[in-house]
Design an enzyme around this catalytic site. Structure first.
Site, PDB file in Angstrom:
ATOM      1  CG  ASP A  33       0.182  -3.945   2.989  1.00  0.00           C
ATOM      2  OD1 ASP A  33       0.297  -3.355   1.890  1.00  0.00           O
ATOM      3  OD2 ASP A  33       0.144  -3.343   4.082  1.00  0.00           O
TER       4      ASP A  33
ATOM      5  CG  HIS B 104      -0.404   0.341   2.516  1.00  0.00           C
ATOM      6  ND1 HIS B 104      -0.056  -0.610   3.445  1.00  0.00           N
ATOM      7  CD2 HIS B 104      -0.115   1.532   3.090  1.00  0.00           C
ATOM      8  CE1 HIS B 104       0.411  -0.014   4.531  1.00  0.00           C
ATOM      9  NE2 HIS B 104       0.394   1.287   4.335  1.00  0.00           N
TER      10      HIS B 104
ATOM     11  CB  SER C  49       3.102   1.885   6.277  1.00  0.00           C
ATOM     12  OG  SER C  49       1.951   2.073   7.051  1.00  0.00           O
TER      13      SER C  49
END
Length: 314
Positions: A92, A62, A168
């Protein structure tokens, strides 16, 4: 003149020593990732960790998957262009390749031997602050996390090491300076509940992406939802599992259509096993299944049907 006494640096306590050591070892391999559209418009920022000296980097799908332009900023201030080797939205995980060589890189450990209560350190670039470290413990193991693609990822690490936007894709590191996870999400509305994809899954996906550019899985070509069977039906079928899958849509060119599945069918068994729901089915749909015919059992308008289906490789 009497010389000033030499003051030795104060020794750190064992906890602080482990955190500082993990940061010193791994932070040179951590990069800030900037993603842009083809017109240069910023799409977002995240973190990543180099795991080879020739520039291969792990991050989140992402963070990088939808970008046309990618730039990595290293801890020494260098900006390096990056290309997307491949990404897998269903776990992911993404792999980037940085231009150049001789990069500092981190050692990948294993997530299978982690213990609840074990010290872990998160390193990343939250909210634009370069090379930030937070520490906590492994709060739980074996969690499930639903990614943006809708797929449920198993064996996710839950930690209370604080994460913020920009973390992230950064590494979760153990006290021995080994990367044990890739930070991916924060539980909305909660404090101290953060998640990382275990490095065992991430490394396996990364190897496939480096080899093939994508991760291929078997697909049936249907849309469905997990339902709870009426108890009378469950007893009649002598079925231990109370849930199954209701078929909502069948793609005209998919495996389900070739197997004569219909909208409204209830999928009960797949390859000799009772199906508990969509997440259970997703776990079974490995790439290897595309090579053979699978027996399935469905309930259609009150009648049991045994059908054969050959999953497509997607």
């Amino acid at each position: 003149m009497i010389p000033a006494p030499r003051i030795e640096p104060e020794a750190l306590d064992p906890y602080s020593e482990l955190v500082a050591q993990a940061f010193d070892c791994v932070s040179p391999a951590v990069a800030s990732i900037t993603a842009r559209a083809s017109n240069g418009r910023p799409l977002g920022v995240g973190s990543g960790v180099l795991y080879t000296p020739d520039g291969y980097l792990l991050t989140n799908s992402h963070v990088a998957g939808s970008a046309s332009q990618l730039t990595a900023t290293l801890t020494d201030g260098r900006e390096v262009s990056a290309t997307l080797v491949g990404d897998d939205p269903e776990t992911d995980i993404a792999v980037l390749r940085l231009t150049g060589s001789g990069f500092a890189y981190a050692t990948l450990g294993t997530s299978s031997t982690l213990r609840v209560g074990q010290l872990v350190v998160a390193i990343g670039n939250p909210l634009g602050y370069q090379a930030t470290v937070t520490a906590g413990i492994v709060s739980a193991l074996g969690r499930s996390l639903r990614t943006g693609s809708g797929r449920l990822v198993e064996s996710v690490i839950q930690t209370d090491a604080p994460l913020n936007p920009g973390n992230s894709g950064g590494p979760l590191v153990d006290g021995a300076c080994r990367v044990v996870g890739i930070n991916t999400a924060i539980a909305g509305g909660a404090q101290g509940i953060c998640f990382a994809i275990g490095i065992d899954i991430a490394a396996n996906v990364a190897a496939t992406l480096m080899r093939e550019g994508r991760v291929r899985r078997s697909r049936l070509g249907l849309a469905g939802q997990t339902i709870t069977l009426d108890r009378r039906i469950q007893r009649t079928l002598q079925r231990q599992v109370q849930t199954a899958i209701l078929v909502l849509e069948v793609q005209s060119d998919g495996a389900a259509a070739s197997a004569k599945l219909e909208r409204g069918d209830v999928l009960l068994d797949f390859d000799g096993a009772s199906i508990a729901g969509l997440d259970h089915l997703h776990r079974l749909l490995t790439a290897e299944l595309a090579a053979r015919e699978i027996r399935i059992r469905v309930l259609r308008r009150g009648k049991l049907l045994d059908l054969a289906i050959r999953p497509n490789l997607g």
